[in-house]
Write an enzyme that holds these catalytic residues in place. Sequence first.
Site, PDB file in Angstrom:
ATOM      1  N   HIS A 222      -2.790  -4.239   5.356  1.00  0.00           N
ATOM      2  CA  HIS A 222      -1.925  -4.143   6.525  1.00  0.00           C
ATOM      3  C   HIS A 222      -0.562  -4.764   6.272  1.00  0.00           C
ATOM      4  O   HIS A 222       0.424  -4.358   6.890  1.00  0.00           O
ATOM      5  CB  HIS A 222      -2.596  -4.796   7.731  1.00  0.00           C
ATOM      6  N   HIS A 337      -5.083   8.204   3.936  1.00  0.00           N
ATOM      7  CA  HIS A 337      -4.270   7.249   3.179  1.00  0.00           C
ATOM      8  C   HIS A 337      -3.866   7.804   1.820  1.00  0.00           C
ATOM      9  O   HIS A 337      -2.708   7.664   1.403  1.00  0.00           O
ATOM     10  CB  HIS A 337      -5.025   5.936   2.993  1.00  0.00           C
TER      11      HIS A 337
END
Length: 358
Positions: A222, A337
Amino acid sequence: MIDLAAETERLLAFAEGSRHPEGGFAWLRSDGTPDLDRPRELWITTRMTHVFALGELLGWPGAAELVAHGLDSLRHDFRDPVHGGWFAQVGGSTDKRAYEHVFVVLAAASAGDDALLGEALEVLDTRFWDQSAGALVDVWNRDWTDLEAYRGANANMHGVEAMLATGDPLWRERAVRVTQRLVVDNHPRLNEHFDEQWRPLPDYNVTEPAHPFRPYGATIGHWFEWARLAFTLDRSLFEADARRLFMAGVQDGWDGSGFVYTVDWDGRPVVADRLHWVLCEAIGAAAVLGEDALQAEWWDLAQERFIDPADGSWQHELDPSNRPSSTVWDGKPDVYHALQATLIPRVPLRDSLAASLR
């Protein structure tokens, strides 16, 4: 360096196997076959719809039909016709979660479905946006009468991605407020979990550190994802924070042969397994921030350890010795992703990948 265009096509070909015969997209096993025994997950259907929308913009054959398949499922299978919003699962949880709802926004925006986008933004605005906090609340029950006493950074981070994708100045302004709260004012290592008053919960899930969505401690991937999003959102406001987070991710997350999943509040690894999405986000952040040498090094690692030439896609998880593992994830649920990592280095920097491709 890896042929990124060829890798994009390989991922799209793998993703085609996720089409669920009853609507939406299925969880894929490690060999690429759909697990039809699992409930259909909103987060998978939204993310795969977004993926195929990008594929359509790239001219991938059959992508338009897959986008339509995903959008139809969002309009019918997942949508709650009584109380509004979208169920977290079909035939399972009826919770209404900010995490999944922001992906409805992203899928609709990428697909250019203005009607669905308008409906999703209305729900986000009236049910999830907390104007006083400048951020999104997290989980409601089905009829919007019970709000979980938890606030999370994960849903808000992906919320920034979705807000940017709308192209709407109001939502861009809100994305700035979210980033201010959860990046600029959230030092030194980003807290992920908060109570209803937005007070940090540093010991949250300390007994379940490998949780796939709410792990204990700080989540390295993150930091990279926030770095990319903050830089994209407003370089003049957030470049210093973006570069700080990027370097912190390298310092705390890299252990010599890969990135760990989480660290504690002193920067020590908690879950040392390597998640593919962490490497993907490190690559994306490196591309956006101009860290070309690191990006090349990490693509070499991806090609050597994660990209699966036999069964397709990427290994979703490796253990600390870089062997396939399933502590956090099993199978290869989606390609969101990985596909974005193949696109970010080779398209202009815009508010969203769909905007870049357009």
